[in-house]
Design a protein around this motif. Structure first.
Motif, PDB file in Angstrom:
ATOM      1  N   UNK A 183       9.145 -12.064  -1.499  1.00  0.00           N
ATOM      2  CA  UNK A 183       9.245 -12.771  -2.779  1.00  0.00           C
ATOM      3  C   UNK A 183       8.847 -11.845  -3.930  1.00  0.00           C
ATOM      4  N   UNK A 184       7.818 -11.044  -3.693  1.00  0.00           N
ATOM      5  CA  UNK A 184       7.286 -10.177  -4.753  1.00  0.00           C
ATOM      6  C   UNK A 184       7.932  -8.796  -4.781  1.00  0.00           C
ATOM      7  N   UNK A 185       8.912  -8.534  -3.909  1.00  0.00           N
ATOM      8  CA  UNK A 185       9.490  -7.193  -3.764  1.00  0.00           C
ATOM      9  C   UNK A 185       9.892  -6.546  -5.093  1.00  0.00           C
ATOM     10  N   UNK A 186      10.715  -7.193  -5.941  1.00  0.00           N
ATOM     11  CA  UNK A 186      11.116  -6.528  -7.192  1.00  0.00           C
ATOM     12  C   UNK A 186       9.930  -6.165  -8.079  1.00  0.00           C
ATOM     13  N   UNK A 187       8.911  -7.045  -8.119  1.00  0.00           N
ATOM     14  CA  UNK A 187       7.751  -6.810  -8.980  1.00  0.00           C
ATOM     15  C   UNK A 187       6.867  -5.690  -8.437  1.00  0.00           C
ATOM     16  N   UNK A 188       6.639  -5.696  -7.111  1.00  0.00           N
ATOM     17  CA  UNK A 188       5.847  -4.633  -6.497  1.00  0.00           C
ATOM     18  C   UNK A 188       6.564  -3.294  -6.636  1.00  0.00           C
ATOM     19  N   UNK A 189       7.866  -3.300  -6.362  1.00  0.00           N
ATOM     20  CA  UNK A 189       8.643  -2.071  -6.478  1.00  0.00           C
ATOM     21  C   UNK A 189       8.628  -1.505  -7.880  1.00  0.00           C
ATOM     22  N   UNK A 190       8.711  -2.373  -8.872  1.00  0.00           N
ATOM     23  CA  UNK A 190       8.712  -1.919 -10.262  1.00  0.00           C
ATOM     24  C   UNK A 190       7.361  -1.332 -10.645  1.00  0.00           C
ATOM     25  N   UNK A 191       6.264  -1.989 -10.235  1.00  0.00           N
ATOM     26  CA  UNK A 191       4.935  -1.500 -10.639  1.00  0.00           C
ATOM     27  C   UNK A 191       4.611  -0.141 -10.027  1.00  0.00           C
ATOM     28  N   UNK A 192       5.015   0.058  -8.751  1.00  0.00           N
ATOM     29  CA  UNK A 192       4.668   1.306  -8.073  1.00  0.00           C
ATOM     30  C   UNK A 192       5.827   2.293  -8.011  1.00  0.00           C
ATOM     31  N   UNK A 193       6.951   1.965  -8.639  1.00  0.00           N
ATOM     32  CA  UNK A 193       8.094   2.864  -8.654  1.00  0.00           C
ATOM     33  C   UNK A 193       8.730   3.083  -7.294  1.00  0.00           C
ATOM     34  N   UNK A 194       8.861   2.020  -6.496  1.00  0.00           N
ATOM     35  CA  UNK A 194       9.411   2.111  -5.144  1.00  0.00           C
ATOM     36  C   UNK A 194      10.868   1.663  -5.135  1.00  0.00           C
ATOM     37  N   UNK A 195      11.734   2.438  -4.448  1.00  0.00           N
ATOM     38  CA  UNK A 195      13.132   2.041  -4.350  1.00  0.00           C
ATOM     39  C   UNK A 195      13.335   1.172  -3.107  1.00  0.00           C
ATOM     40  N   UNK A 196      14.593   0.784  -2.827  1.00  0.00           N
ATOM     41  CA  UNK A 196      14.875  -0.124  -1.714  1.00  0.00           C
ATOM     42  C   UNK A 196      14.494   0.480  -0.362  1.00  0.00           C
ATOM     43  N   UNK A 197      14.693   1.776  -0.195  1.00  0.00           N
ATOM     44  CA  UNK A 197      14.340   2.411   1.074  1.00  0.00           C
ATOM     45  C   UNK A 197      12.825   2.411   1.277  1.00  0.00           C
ATOM     46  N   UNK A 223      11.712  -0.920   2.185  1.00  0.00           N
ATOM     47  CA  UNK A 223      12.068  -1.220   3.578  1.00  0.00           C
ATOM     48  C   UNK A 223      11.018  -0.662   4.535  1.00  0.00           C
ATOM     49  N   UNK A 224      10.339   0.443   4.140  1.00  0.00           N
ATOM     50  CA  UNK A 224       9.263   0.973   4.976  1.00  0.00           C
ATOM     51  C   UNK A 224       8.140  -0.066   5.118  1.00  0.00           C
ATOM     52  N   UNK A 225       7.832  -0.756   4.038  1.00  0.00           N
ATOM     53  CA  UNK A 225       6.774  -1.770   4.081  1.00  0.00           C
ATOM     54  C   UNK A 225       7.158  -2.924   4.999  1.00  0.00           C
ATOM     55  N   UNK A 226       8.406  -3.362   4.925  1.00  0.00           N
ATOM     56  CA  UNK A 226       8.857  -4.436   5.801  1.00  0.00           C
ATOM     57  C   UNK A 226       8.815  -3.983   7.261  1.00  0.00           C
ATOM     58  N   UNK A 227       9.284  -2.769   7.524  1.00  0.00           N
ATOM     59  CA  UNK A 227       9.330  -2.268   8.889  1.00  0.00           C
ATOM     60  C   UNK A 227       7.943  -1.936   9.429  1.00  0.00           C
ATOM     61  N   UNK A 228       7.018  -1.533   8.560  1.00  0.00           N
ATOM     62  CA  UNK A 228       5.653  -1.248   9.002  1.00  0.00           C
ATOM     63  C   UNK A 228       5.023  -2.499   9.598  1.00  0.00           C
ATOM     64  N   UNK A 272       0.665   3.807   0.032  1.00  0.00           N
ATOM     65  CA  UNK A 272      -0.126   4.068   1.237  1.00  0.00           C
ATOM     66  C   UNK A 272      -0.991   2.863   1.593  1.00  0.00           C
ATOM     67  N   UNK A 273      -1.711   2.332   0.604  1.00  0.00           N
ATOM     68  CA  UNK A 273      -2.561   1.172   0.891  1.00  0.00           C
ATOM     69  C   UNK A 273      -1.740  -0.040   1.298  1.00  0.00           C
ATOM     70  N   UNK A 274      -0.562  -0.207   0.709  1.00  0.00           N
ATOM     71  CA  UNK A 274       0.319  -1.303   1.107  1.00  0.00           C
ATOM     72  C   UNK A 274       0.769  -1.141   2.553  1.00  0.00           C
ATOM     73  N   UNK A 275       1.098   0.084   2.945  1.00  0.00           N
ATOM     74  CA  UNK A 275       1.522   0.346   4.324  1.00  0.00           C
ATOM     75  C   UNK A 275       0.403   0.010   5.308  1.00  0.00           C
ATOM     76  N   UNK A 276      -0.814   0.441   5.013  1.00  0.00           N
ATOM     77  CA  UNK A 276      -1.949   0.167   5.904  1.00  0.00           C
ATOM     78  C   UNK A 276      -2.175  -1.337   6.047  1.00  0.00           C
ATOM     79  N   UNK A 277      -2.115  -2.044   4.941  1.00  0.00           N
ATOM     80  CA  UNK A 277      -2.344  -3.484   4.979  1.00  0.00           C
ATOM     81  C   UNK A 277      -1.222  -4.222   5.707  1.00  0.00           C
ATOM     82  N   UNK A 278       0.013  -3.743   5.576  1.00  0.00           N
ATOM     83  CA  UNK A 278       1.121  -4.365   6.318  1.00  0.00           C
ATOM     84  C   UNK A 278       0.959  -4.133   7.823  1.00  0.00           C
TER      85      UNK A 278
END
Length: 407
Positions: free
Chosen positions: A29-43, A46-51, A97-103
């Protein structure tokens, strides 16, 4: 655990799995907002979802082993605590990095849910009751994303993405209170040293069964399509169809509500059908094949929809069809495995199934980034669902209890 009424335990399990899916779905739900704040693209997203899916899949092997040998009450409570705190931590994250660890922590904690649930249902419900019991659990897995999309989208629009994770994570912790108070610890005999269960079927014997690999590969196909919907539907509606955040919250929740309804209906009908004399093989396979085939057809049709209304209608139809499949899939596993192997079987099945959840976000992220369209992502999901039909046909010819070696 039979000293507590099965209905009380079932209600707590339904609430738990609903919370489980709210927590894991909040990032989509928050993907566009999180991506915009941290400058993350779709790929990178996708690492966060797959983690999450990778951690969730791998930890199922340990979770299945634990719930077949130790008190389900405490195994579940510990996992629940970990995933709730990980959700709160998402709201405090400061980068990729912190998002990946928490996921990863979220996936590890949530891995206890289905092995524990499967053990409890096998111990407390007979064959004629498992369709509805599993359907109620499965409905929770659909109500969770529905609430995550609807309520989460509205919270996101008003308070921001960090508040969404903190509110959801803190609220989740309250489930532990009735679980710890209402559910007794399992009583162990003198033979059960350190709380273990001596009657658990050895894993090596379970791994030899072709039915295990049939249900697991079928679950991989489900996992691919399911996580495509759970992780990417909100983004598809906002980025691919131009919905506002509020519109996405309302219309994006409808497919999940439909899936919950058909799951409950399918579970109830399957129990009535078996009680009327039909074999579990006929009933369970009818729902598995019908649900997968219909969902594949509707997913493909979405690529041809030109208007937003037709898109939503087809999404609802696809998810409703998948609900017919999910209403019976766990009953198949529980019947085949029985009480001495259900936790470990579920652990392996969910491990393989959630590898689909690892692959799906990565493939989808790559498709969307390279084609700037979701069309091919829907087509690939349809093909994978058809492959699921083939696995059940080949490896699960009958749905009946396996006679395990008494050794």
């Amino acid at each position: 655990m039979r000293s507590t009424k099965p209905t009380v335990i079932l209600v707590l399990l339904v609430f738990a799995v609903t919370i489980n899916y709210i927590d894991r779905g909040s990032l989509s739900v928050a993907k566009p907002n999180v991506g915009e704040e941290f400058g993350l693209d779709d790929v990178q997203m996708s690492w966060l979802f797959s983690a999450f899916s990778a951690s969730y899949a791998i930890c199922h092997l340990a979770a299945g082993w634990l719930v077949d040998r130790y008190s389900v009450k405490w195994v579940y409570a510990f996992g629940f605590l970990i995933w709730s705190l990980a959700t709160v931590g998402m709201g405090l994250a400061n980068g990729l990095v912190s998002l990946l660890i928490l996921r990863v922590l979220l996936g590890a904690g949530e891995s206890v849910a289905f092995p524990a649930t499967s053990r409890v249902i096998v111990d407390n419900f007979n064959e004629q009751q498992r369709g509805l019991a599993n359907a109620l659990i499965d409905a929770g897995t659909k109500v969770g994303p529905a609430l995550s999309t609807l309520v989460g989208g509205l919270v996101l629009a008003r308070y921001g993405w960090r508040a969404l994770f903190i509110i959801v994570g803190v609220a989740s912790l309250f489930w532990l209170i009735p679980w710890l108070l209402a559910v007794p610890s399992e009583k162990h005999t003198a033979q059960q040293k350190h709380g273990t269960r001596p009657d658990a079927t050895p894993m090596k014997e379970i791994l030899k069964r072709p039915e295990l690999w049939g249900t697991s590969l079928g679950f991989f196909c489900l996992g691919y399509a399911w996580y495509f919907v759970v992780f990417w539907l909100p983004s598809y509606l906002r980025e691919g169809r131009g919905f506002t955040t509020e519109e996405m919250a309302v219309y994006g929740s409808l497919p999940f509500w439909a899936m919950a309804a058909t799951s409950l209906t399918g579970g109830w009908i399957s129990d009535r059908w078996i009680s009327a004399g039909a074999t579990p093989t006929k009933v369970r396979r009818s729902f598995l094949f019908g649900g997968l085939l219909l969902c594949a057809a509707f997913m493909w049709s979405i690529t041809l929809a030109t208007g937003s209304v037709m898109c939503i209608v087809l999404l609802i139809a696809a998810c409703a069809s998948l609900g017919l499949y999910t209403s019976n899939v766990w009953a198949v596993t529980q019947t085949l495995a029985g009480p001495t192997a259900s936790g470990q079987w579920t652990g392996v099945q969910n491990f393989v199934g959630n590898l689909g959840g690892v692959v799906s976000p990565l493939v989808t992220g790559w498709i969307v980034k390279t084609t700037h369209s979701y069309t091919n992502a829907f087509i690939v999901s349809s093909i994978v669902l058809l492959a699921g039909v083939a696995t059940y046909l080949l490896f699960v010819p009958r749905v009946q209890p396996i006679q395990w070696s008494k050794s």
